[in-house]
Design an enzyme around this catalytic site. Structure first.
Site, short mmCIF file in Angstrom:
data_model
loop_
_atom_site.label_atom_id
_atom_site.label_comp_id
_atom_site.label_asym_id
_atom_site.label_seq_id
_atom_site.Cartn_x
_atom_site.Cartn_y
_atom_site.Cartn_z
N HIS A 113 0.83 -1.22 0.00
CA HIS A 113 0.00 0.00 0.00
C HIS A 113 0.86 1.26 0.00
O HIS A 113 0.33 2.37 0.12
CB HIS A 113 -0.91 0.03 1.23
CG HIS A 113 -1.91 -1.09 1.28
ND1 HIS A 113 -2.78 -1.36 0.25
CD2 HIS A 113 -2.17 -2.01 2.26
CE1 HIS A 113 -3.54 -2.40 0.59
NE2 HIS A 113 -3.17 -2.81 1.80
N ASP A 150 -2.34 -11.07 -1.45
CA ASP A 150 -2.85 -10.47 -0.23
C ASP A 150 -4.34 -10.17 -0.44
O ASP A 150 -4.78 -9.86 -1.54
CB ASP A 150 -2.10 -9.16 0.04
CG ASP A 150 -2.42 -8.55 1.39
OD1 ASP A 150 -1.59 -8.67 2.30
OD2 ASP A 150 -3.50 -7.94 1.54
N HIS A 152 -6.06 -7.72 0.36
CA HIS A 152 -6.28 -6.32 -0.02
C HIS A 152 -5.58 -6.01 -1.34
O HIS A 152 -4.49 -6.52 -1.60
CB HIS A 152 -5.76 -5.37 1.06
CG HIS A 152 -6.35 -5.60 2.42
ND1 HIS A 152 -5.70 -6.36 3.39
CD2 HIS A 152 -7.52 -5.19 2.96
CE1 HIS A 152 -6.46 -6.40 4.48
NE2 HIS A 152 -7.56 -5.70 4.25
N ASP A 243 -3.47 -12.74 4.76
CA ASP A 243 -4.76 -12.36 5.30
C ASP A 243 -5.90 -12.90 4.43
O ASP A 243 -7.07 -12.70 4.74
CB ASP A 243 -4.87 -10.84 5.47
CG ASP A 243 -4.27 -10.06 4.33
OD1 ASP A 243 -3.93 -10.67 3.30
OD2 ASP A 243 -4.13 -8.82 4.46
N TYR A 283 -2.97 -11.70 9.64
CA TYR A 283 -3.15 -11.25 11.02
C TYR A 283 -3.70 -12.32 11.96
O TYR A 283 -3.94 -12.05 13.12
CB TYR A 283 -4.02 -9.98 11.03
CG TYR A 283 -3.43 -8.96 10.10
CD1 TYR A 283 -2.27 -8.27 10.45
CD2 TYR A 283 -3.95 -8.76 8.82
CE1 TYR A 283 -1.66 -7.39 9.57
CE2 TYR A 283 -3.35 -7.89 7.92
CZ TYR A 283 -2.20 -7.20 8.31
OH TYR A 283 -1.60 -6.34 7.42
#
Length: 393
Positions: A113, A150, A152, A243, A283
């Site tokens: 990000h 990932d 995201h 994640d 996480y």
């Protein structure tokens, strides 16, 4: 407690050690990225702002963090971020130089990000982007494939390479019509790159939760792998966020450790085996560790374990894959087989084929003890004969 904690990397390391995997690996010395290396992808202003956090008081740090998007700051954040970028560089340089065939980077904070001049989403510097661009100066490293699994969307990585045809960026992520982080329509399937980089940015956006092994494998086999072979990279880097693993409290997806092993295996057939996996998110400490260990087993030459169940993609996954295929078929010849014909035309074509076969079918009447039995046979080859034949028993 913030979810991006040091235990994320220590638990992975401990799990790999427990399974006896580290004894089979070459451990590289940790190092920090230099300012010169950070400047490959980031502005001097961004680096200076992050360096200034080292001397900020808690109240100043909190206020500055609140002005950013999902960022936690600590006086040690800058050094930790330089260490993550430096260790990523160490692994990818090792692989790109041919000293090792493949490798993993167990690093934090994550990076995908990270933008040119600002940090977001737990990411300070874009670790993978910095390393990818640096090793393009190495002999025989021109084209690089970045695979981001990932949960995201890697909006920072996409932005940094959006007009670059030498970097093929492929992201498969939760999207939910821009209602999932990073809440940007830039994560949708129609964002393909610009200028010379048009067609070199591929997004497969999921629009529901609980996407699992079958969904991800379908996206790999129908889109990523055909394009990857056509692109023919010199190096493959995975932004390996876990994640998307089963049990992650943020991702709410369902990839098993075995599923990650099956995602890793075919990537080893690209780029003469030059492959590096770099930790991004993840996480749930347990699933994070098990998933990376499963990938490392594959890099060390073990066979893929069997999946828990049949890998069948759900309808929502098929719709997402279809959307991406249709958009990218104009850029990649390897995708045209699946995407060249609209669904409406396919249905019309199938109906017309059935009508033609009906016209060319042969009626056969067979006499038996129960009487006359009439059957209709559809030929596998076209036939000119349509007359009725009577067979005697």
């Amino acid at each position: 407690t913030h979810p991006e904690v040091p235990d994320r990397i220590s638990r992975i390391y401990d799990k790999c050690q427990e399974y006896g995997l580290l004894n089979k690996c070459k451990r590289l010395p940790s190092r920090m990225a230099t300012d010169e290396e950070l400047l490959i992808m980031h502005s001097q202003d961004h680096i200076d702002k992050m360096r200034a956090t080292q001397t900020m008081k808690n109240r100043e740090l909190s206020k500055y963090a609140d002005s950013l998007d999902s960022i936690y700051l600590h006086p040690s954040t800058f050094e930790a971020a330089k260490l993550a970028a430096g260790c990523t560089l160490a692994v990818i340089e090792e692989v790109a130089s041919g000293k090792s065939l493949n490798g993993i980077g167990i690093v934090r904070p994550p990076g995908h990000h990270g933008f040119h001049d600002i940090c977001s989403g737990f990411c300070i510097f874009n670790n993978v982007a910095i390393a990818a661009k640096k090793v393009q100066s190495y002999p025989h490293i021109d084209r690089i494939l970045i695979v981001d699994w990932d949960v995201h969307h890697g909006n920072g990585t996409q932005a940094l390479f959006y007009n670059d045809p030498s970097i093929l960026y492929y992201s498969i992520h939760r999207y939910e019509h821009a209602k999932f982080y990073p809440f940007m329509k830039d994560a949708n399937y129609d964002r393909v790159g610009t200028e010379a980089g048009e067609g070199f940015n591929i997004n497969v956006p999921w629009n529901k939760t609980r996407m699992g092994d079958g969904d991800y494998l379908a996206a790999f086999h129908h889109i990523l792998l055909p394009v990857a072979y056509e692109f023919n990279p010199d190096l493959v880097i995975v932004s390996a966020g876990f994640d998307s693993a089963r049990g992650d409290p943020k991702g709410l997806c369902n990839i098993t450790p075995e599923g990650f092993a099956h995602l890793t295996k075919p990537l080893m057939n690209l780029a003469n085996g030059r492959l590096a996996l770099i930790l991004e998110g993840g996480y749930n400490l347990s699933s994070n560790a098990e998933s990376m260990a499963a990938c490392l087993r594959i890099l060390l030459g073990e066979s893929c374990p069997p999946l828990e169940e049949a890998a069948i993609p759900c309808q929502s996954a098929l719709e997402s894959i279809s959307n991406t295929l249709k958009v990218h078929a104009k850029y990649w010849k390897s995708l045209r087989l699946a995407a060249f014909m609209p669904e409406k035309d396919k249905k019309q074509d199938t109906t017309e084929q059935k009508k033609q076969l009906e016209k060319k079918s042969i009626s056969v009447t067979k006499k038996s003890k129960q009487g006359m039995v009439k059957t209709r046979i559809l030929p596998t080859e076209p036939t000119e004969s349509t007359e009725e034949h009577t067979l005697k028993s």
